[in-house]
Design a protein around this motif. Structure first.
Motif, PDB file in Angstrom:
ATOM      1  N   LYS A  57      42.520  51.539  32.496  1.00 24.70           N
ATOM      2  CA  LYS A  57      43.426  50.636  31.661  1.00 24.70           C
ATOM      3  C   LYS A  57      44.536  50.036  32.570  1.00 24.70           C
ATOM      4  CE  LYS A  57      41.909  52.295  27.181  1.00 24.70           C
ATOM      5  NZ  LYS A  57      42.189  52.841  26.004  1.00 24.70           N
ATOM      6  N   THR A  58      45.204  51.271  33.234  1.00 27.72           N
ATOM      7  CA  THR A  58      46.564  50.731  33.980  1.00 27.72           C
ATOM      8  C   THR A  58      46.053  49.894  35.083  1.00 27.72           C
ATOM      9  OG1 THR A  58      47.326  52.816  33.080  1.00 27.72           O
ATOM     10  CG2 THR A  58      48.427  51.741  35.197  1.00 27.72           C
ATOM     11  N   ALA A  59      44.976  50.257  35.807  1.00 18.60           N
ATOM     12  CA  ALA A  59      44.531  49.665  37.087  1.00 18.60           C
ATOM     13  C   ALA A  59      43.952  48.145  36.670  1.00 18.60           C
ATOM     14  CB  ALA A  59      43.147  50.351  37.455  1.00 18.60           C
ATOM     15  N   ILE A  60      43.624  48.005  35.470  1.00 20.05           N
ATOM     16  CA  ILE A  60      43.036  46.546  34.981  1.00 20.05           C
ATOM     17  C   ILE A  60      44.497  45.788  34.853  1.00 20.05           C
ATOM     18  CG2 ILE A  60      42.170  45.159  33.485  1.00 20.05           C
ATOM     19  CD1 ILE A  60      39.862  47.304  33.029  1.00 20.05           C
ATOM     20  N   MET A  61      45.203  46.272  34.034  1.00 19.05           N
ATOM     21  CA  MET A  61      46.579  45.591  33.733  1.00 19.05           C
ATOM     22  C   MET A  61      47.413  45.385  35.027  1.00 19.05           C
ATOM     23  SD  MET A  61      45.946  44.808  30.802  1.00 19.05           S
ATOM     24  CE  MET A  61      47.147  43.528  31.031  1.00 19.05           C
ATOM     25  N   PHE A  62      47.566  46.279  36.015  1.00 20.61           N
ATOM     26  CA  PHE A  62      48.171  46.186  37.030  1.00 20.61           C
ATOM     27  C   PHE A  62      47.524  45.062  37.936  1.00 20.61           C
ATOM     28  CE2 PHE A  62      49.424  47.851  41.400  1.00 20.61           C
ATOM     29  CZ  PHE A  62      50.861  47.306  41.395  1.00 20.61           C
ATOM     30  N   LEU A 115      52.867  32.017  51.221  1.00 19.38           N
ATOM     31  CA  LEU A 115      51.275  31.796  50.855  1.00 19.38           C
ATOM     32  C   LEU A 115      50.740  33.029  51.094  1.00 19.38           C
ATOM     33  CD1 LEU A 115      49.274  29.676  49.883  1.00 19.38           C
ATOM     34  CD2 LEU A 115      48.969  29.144  52.464  1.00 19.38           C
ATOM     35  N   ALA A 116      50.901  33.769  52.344  1.00 19.13           N
ATOM     36  CA  ALA A 116      50.107  35.002  52.782  1.00 19.13           C
ATOM     37  C   ALA A 116      50.499  35.934  51.823  1.00 19.13           C
ATOM     38  CB  ALA A 116      50.655  35.261  54.111  1.00 19.13           C
ATOM     39  N   SER A 117      51.514  36.228  51.223  1.00 18.66           N
ATOM     40  CA  SER A 117      52.049  37.183  50.170  1.00 18.66           C
ATOM     41  C   SER A 117      51.076  36.895  48.933  1.00 18.66           C
ATOM     42  CB  SER A 117      53.510  37.020  49.939  1.00 18.66           C
ATOM     43  OG  SER A 117      54.232  37.136  51.082  1.00 18.66           O
ATOM     44  N   ILE A 118      51.120  35.569  48.413  1.00 19.80           N
ATOM     45  CA  ILE A 118      50.088  35.407  47.369  1.00 19.80           C
ATOM     46  C   ILE A 118      48.823  35.695  47.255  1.00 19.80           C
ATOM     47  CG2 ILE A 118      49.418  33.295  46.103  1.00 19.80           C
ATOM     48  CD1 ILE A 118      52.174  31.758  46.680  1.00 19.80           C
ATOM     49  N   VAL A 119      48.111  35.234  48.693  1.00 17.79           N
ATOM     50  CA  VAL A 119      46.696  35.564  48.938  1.00 17.79           C
ATOM     51  C   VAL A 119      46.748  37.056  48.925  1.00 17.79           C
ATOM     52  CG1 VAL A 119      44.819  35.443  50.414  1.00 17.79           C
ATOM     53  CG2 VAL A 119      46.291  33.274  50.181  1.00 17.79           C
ATOM     54  N   GLU A 120      47.307  38.023  49.666  1.00 16.47           N
ATOM     55  CA  GLU A 120      47.396  39.273  49.762  1.00 16.47           C
ATOM     56  C   GLU A 120      47.322  39.937  48.099  1.00 16.47           C
ATOM     57  OE1 GLU A 120      46.209  41.375  51.936  1.00 16.47           O
ATOM     58  OE2 GLU A 120      46.001  39.615  53.543  1.00 16.47           O
ATOM     59  N   MET A 121      48.477  39.250  47.564  1.00 16.15           N
ATOM     60  CA  MET A 121      48.406  39.888  46.096  1.00 16.15           C
ATOM     61  C   MET A 121      47.208  39.628  45.189  1.00 16.15           C
ATOM     62  SD  MET A 121      52.375  38.874  45.026  1.00 16.15           S
ATOM     63  CE  MET A 121      52.481  39.637  43.645  1.00 16.15           C
ATOM     64  N   ILE A 122      46.494  38.423  45.372  1.00 15.31           N
ATOM     65  CA  ILE A 122      45.426  38.092  44.516  1.00 15.31           C
ATOM     66  C   ILE A 122      44.332  38.891  45.360  1.00 15.31           C
ATOM     67  CG2 ILE A 122      43.398  36.619  44.393  1.00 15.31           C
ATOM     68  CD1 ILE A 122      45.664  34.343  44.569  1.00 15.31           C
ATOM     69  N   HIS A 123      44.054  39.267  46.674  1.00 16.20           N
ATOM     70  CA  HIS A 123      43.174  40.240  47.293  1.00 16.20           C
ATOM     71  C   HIS A 123      43.345  41.512  46.464  1.00 16.20           C
ATOM     72  CE1 HIS A 123      40.369  42.042  49.917  1.00 16.20           C
ATOM     73  NE2 HIS A 123      41.234  42.712  50.345  1.00 16.20           N
ATOM     74  N   ALA A 124      44.709  41.916  46.601  1.00 15.88           N
ATOM     75  CA  ALA A 124      44.952  43.353  46.110  1.00 15.88           C
ATOM     76  C   ALA A 124      44.369  43.527  44.672  1.00 15.88           C
ATOM     77  CB  ALA A 124      46.411  43.697  46.317  1.00 15.88           C
ATOM     78  N   ALA A 125      44.951  42.351  43.547  1.00 16.58           N
ATOM     79  CA  ALA A 125      44.150  42.457  42.480  1.00 16.58           C
ATOM     80  C   ALA A 125      42.751  42.702  42.164  1.00 16.58           C
ATOM     81  CB  ALA A 125      44.725  41.173  41.659  1.00 16.58           C
ATOM     82  N   SER A 126      42.277  41.706  43.051  1.00 16.28           N
ATOM     83  CA  SER A 126      40.581  41.874  43.059  1.00 16.28           C
ATOM     84  C   SER A 126      39.996  43.288  43.279  1.00 16.28           C
ATOM     85  CB  SER A 126      39.943  40.678  43.956  1.00 16.28           C
ATOM     86  OG  SER A 126      40.159  41.061  45.227  1.00 16.28           O
ATOM     87  N   LEU A 127      40.680  43.850  44.309  1.00 17.05           N
ATOM     88  CA  LEU A 127      40.270  45.317  44.680  1.00 17.05           C
ATOM     89  C   LEU A 127      40.717  46.284  43.700  1.00 17.05           C
ATOM     90  CD1 LEU A 127      41.145  45.513  48.266  1.00 17.05           C
ATOM     91  CD2 LEU A 127      38.953  44.752  47.265  1.00 17.05           C
ATOM     92  N   LEU A 128      41.792  46.089  42.889  1.00 16.86           N
ATOM     93  CA  LEU A 128      42.313  46.880  41.581  1.00 16.86           C
ATOM     94  C   LEU A 128      40.943  46.966  40.619  1.00 16.86           C
ATOM     95  CD1 LEU A 128      45.835  46.355  41.487  1.00 16.86           C
ATOM     96  CD2 LEU A 128      44.926  48.412  41.687  1.00 16.86           C
ATOM     97  N   HIS A 129      40.591  45.675  40.367  1.00 20.83           N
ATOM     98  CA  HIS A 129      39.598  45.443  39.587  1.00 20.83           C
ATOM     99  C   HIS A 129      38.134  45.944  39.912  1.00 20.83           C
ATOM    100  CE1 HIS A 129      41.597  42.129  36.686  1.00 20.83           C
ATOM    101  NE2 HIS A 129      42.215  43.346  36.808  1.00 20.83           N
ATOM    102  N   ASP A 130      37.960  45.718  41.181  1.00 15.52           N
ATOM    103  CA  ASP A 130      36.607  46.153  41.725  1.00 15.52           C
ATOM    104  C   ASP A 130      36.784  47.540  41.870  1.00 15.52           C
ATOM    105  OD1 ASP A 130      34.413  45.520  43.649  1.00 15.52           O
ATOM    106  OD2 ASP A 130      35.395  46.826  44.755  1.00 15.52           O
ATOM    107  N   ASP A 131      37.755  48.403  41.945  1.00 26.89           N
ATOM    108  CA  ASP A 131      37.674  49.811  41.852  1.00 26.89           C
ATOM    109  C   ASP A 131      37.199  50.375  40.558  1.00 26.89           C
ATOM    110  OD1 ASP A 131      37.732  50.271  44.669  1.00 26.89           O
ATOM    111  OD2 ASP A 131      40.051  50.352  44.712  1.00 26.89           O
TER     112      ASP A 131
END
Ligand code: FPP
Ligand code: MG
Length: 300
Positions: free
Chosen positions: A91-96, A54-70
């Motif tokens: 483009k790469t940051a959004i898709m990643f 569960l912690a891995s899932i939440v950290e991946m979601i958080h990392a995704a949100s920061l990629l988009h935020d940047d």
């Protein structure tokens, strides 16, 4: 330490995706404090192996949100390193971000409905929160309620859902842990907003005093505006979204101290911290209490 298990688990999820480019991109993001993972591991300690997933899932979601935020913030650095958008482009940051986010959701499907709904609802909130942040950044905002609504959605909602879900896994009272997470999340974002003003670039891992230039009227600025006289209010408004010179920065910092605007932020952080502690006091969980106490007692 279980936190290293979270890193291993995320690496396994990345390997599952079976794509060299994705693995290369993953190696370029630095790992961060993992506050959300720590909370989940501490709240659901007795369900350690499911807590790690569960912690891995939440950290991946958080990392995704920061990629988009940047991408949205056009930020060159993240956690003291070059951001993915700065190295590979938007483009790469959004898709990643989308790849991390959708893999996290695929894995979330294995959890009970209460948990998958709580986490996915939080992701809707954090996206709405980011949208509100973009809207609020267009003009100077002196409305505290709008600010609190935005930081609740953008930052606190995922921490709230992480705490709720971990408690659900552990069979504890999830509503009480949700309140702990919510108050912790709100306090955490206000501290982030304070640090933008009081820290130097090196400590922050990104340029300091950047929020106001970006159009973000964070809580210290809202309180400051309330406390200034009309000439000073005009001076503050004239600096909104501008590149600040050393003199402007010095003036803002000095006024933040002299008017008590920063002090008012600290007092609120303390109140939120105490509310977080109160909501789970019957559990006498020293690790969770320490997270709050360290946050309140820190030196700025
Ligand atoms: C950082 O804000 C941003 C967030 C905490 C959330 C961003 C959320 C989205 C972009 C929604 C999309 C979500 C997914 C999962 C794809 P900040 O800019 O105030 O903080 P910073 O200084 O760390 O950049
Ligand atoms: Mg940002």
């Amino acid at each position: 330490m279980l936190l290293s298990k979270v890193d291993e688990n995320i690496e396994k999820f990345i390997t599952d995706l079976n794509d060299d480019k994705v693995s290369e991109l993953y190696k370029k993001i630095s790992s961060g404090k993992k506050l959300r993972a720590k909370l989940i591991l501490k709240i659901a300690a007795k369900e350690a192996s499911r807590a790690v997933v569960l912690a891995s899932i939440v950290e991946m979601i958080h990392a995704a949100s920061l990629l988009h935020d940047d991408v949205i913030d056009d930020a060159d650095t993240r956690r003291g390193q070059k951001s993915i958008n700065a190295i590979y482009g938007d483009k790469t940051a959004i898709m990643f971000g989308d790849i991390l986010y959708s893999k996290a959701f695929y894995e979330l499907c294995n959890f009970p409905k209460d948990i998958s709904q709580s986490i996915s609802e939080a992701v809707s909130k954090l996206s709405v929160g980011e949208l509100l942040d973009v809207e609020l950044s267009k003009e100077f905002n002196s409305d505290k309620e709008k600010y609190f609504d935005m930081i609740y959605k953008k930052t606190a909602s995922l921490i709230e859902a992480a705490s709720y879900s971990a408690a659900f896994l552990a069979g504890a009272q999830s509503d009480k842990f949700a309140l702990y997470g919510k108050n912790l999340g709100l306090a955490f974002q206000i501290i982030d907003d304070i640090l933008d003003i009081v820290s130097d670039d090196k400590t922050l891992g990104k340029p300091s005093m950047n929020d106001y230039k970006e159009g973000k009227t964070t809580l210290p600025y809202i309180y400051l505006y309330e406390k200034l006289d009309s000439d000073e209010k005009n001076r503050l408004l004239s600096l909104f979204k501008k590149e600040l010179n050393d003199n402007d920065k010095k003036w803002i910092k000095q006024k933040m101290q002299a008017t008590g605007a920063l002090k008012e932020c600290f007092t609120l952080v303390e109140r939120l911290g105490n509310e977080a502690l109160n909501s789970i006091k019957e559990y006498k969980n020293q690790d969770l209490e320490k997270i709050i106490k360290d946050m309140i007692d820190r030196e700025y």
